[in-house]
Design an enzyme around this catalytic site. Sequence first.
Site, PDB file in Angstrom:
ATOM      1  N   LEU A 135     -27.956   5.164  -6.159  1.00  0.00           N
ATOM      2  CA  LEU A 135     -28.689   6.020  -7.083  1.00  0.00           C
ATOM      3  C   LEU A 135     -29.073   5.198  -8.310  1.00  0.00           C
ATOM      4  O   LEU A 135     -28.289   4.367  -8.777  1.00  0.00           O
ATOM      5  CB  LEU A 135     -27.851   7.224  -7.533  1.00  0.00           C
ATOM      6  CG  LEU A 135     -27.486   8.288  -6.500  1.00  0.00           C
ATOM      7  CD1 LEU A 135     -26.667   9.394  -7.163  1.00  0.00           C
ATOM      8  CD2 LEU A 135     -28.719   8.881  -5.837  1.00  0.00           C
ATOM      9  N   ASP A 136     -30.271   5.434  -8.841  1.00  0.00           N
ATOM     10  CA  ASP A 136     -30.687   4.761 -10.059  1.00  0.00           C
ATOM     11  C   ASP A 136     -29.778   5.160 -11.214  1.00  0.00           C
ATOM     12  O   ASP A 136     -29.105   6.197 -11.178  1.00  0.00           O
ATOM     13  CB  ASP A 136     -32.136   5.121 -10.401  1.00  0.00           C
ATOM     14  CG  ASP A 136     -33.114   4.660  -9.335  1.00  0.00           C
ATOM     15  OD1 ASP A 136     -32.813   3.664  -8.646  1.00  0.00           O
ATOM     16  OD2 ASP A 136     -34.171   5.305  -9.186  1.00  0.00           O
ATOM     17  N   ARG A 137     -29.798   4.378 -12.257  1.00  0.00           N
ATOM     18  CA  ARG A 137     -28.917   4.593 -13.410  1.00  0.00           C
ATOM     19  C   ARG A 137     -28.986   6.027 -13.932  1.00  0.00           C
ATOM     20  O   ARG A 137     -27.960   6.650 -14.224  1.00  0.00           O
ATOM     21  CB  ARG A 137     -29.289   3.608 -14.524  1.00  0.00           C
ATOM     22  CG  ARG A 137     -28.479   3.791 -15.797  1.00  0.00           C
ATOM     23  CD  ARG A 137     -28.859   2.770 -16.839  1.00  0.00           C
ATOM     24  NE  ARG A 137     -27.981   2.901 -18.008  1.00  0.00           N
ATOM     25  CZ  ARG A 137     -27.526   1.878 -18.710  1.00  0.00           C
ATOM     26  NH1 ARG A 137     -27.862   0.646 -18.375  1.00  0.00           N
ATOM     27  NH2 ARG A 137     -26.751   2.073 -19.767  1.00  0.00           N
TER      28      ARG A 137
END
Length: 290
Positions: A135-137
């Site tokens: 998952l992206d930040r």
Amino acid sequence: MNRVLTYEITAEQAGTKIGDFLRRAGYSRHVIIHLKKTENGILLNGEWAYVGQFLKEGDHLEIRIIESESSEQIVPAELPLDIVYEDEDLLIINKPADMPIHPSINNYNNTLANALMWYYQQKGETFVYRCINRLDRDTTGLLIVAKNMLSGGSLSDMSKKREIQREYLAIAEGEVPQEGVIDAPIARKEESVIERCVDFEKGDRAVTHYWRLDYRNGYSLVRLKLETGRTHQIRVHMKYIGYPLTGDYLYNPDYRILDHQALHSWKLAFRHPVTGAQMQFKADPPWKLP
């Protein structure tokens, strides 16, 4: 982190070599080599055994996966950690925004890896970090973390075969069509290390399915399902069809209702990597449609 598994050999399994039995049970070559090098890693009826030994009906096979050292260069850090589920083989984490999943040069002690290293340090256990889905930040929601090399190998294989079903919720600007499929290849944007774009010449195939769940005040609540797993796929695809995600600093820096992209991994479904049982988890997003 240690994991002990036991098997009672049936009549149908009799006559099989231990190595073949383990491979059929999902043990990778890497795990079997580790077991061979581990003292008492493979016990047959209480005695150390070779992988070439044959099994008989009624035999008791005990497997000991022992990992005596934690991941190197991951600093334990006391950070928020929302554990949705945990057993001997895996964790389901509900990740908050502003938390990378892996340490990097600019993110040394503020990641999910640091939080989990702290968690197991307090329990007095070693821990090797194996995060299965990325998952992206600033993307929130459900993640799978494997707790040993057996579950890690099995879950990674499931991920490659697209056997882990993932669904997302997002807030997009504008009135998104009722449903649709975005089939548009994605590539790295020229002269950018981070950004991606739709590129029909150089891009890799990317397919996203979407359904509009609600619309009001100029924003749509959208459910999305990935057929492929390209970097920034949902964010790029939604911008490409004209309905970018709100609060997306890369593709739509509009922070009127949220200070980060409104994208949440809300549902995961997969087979348990050891037992084979069907598992499903859901987590509501930390935001709402305005």
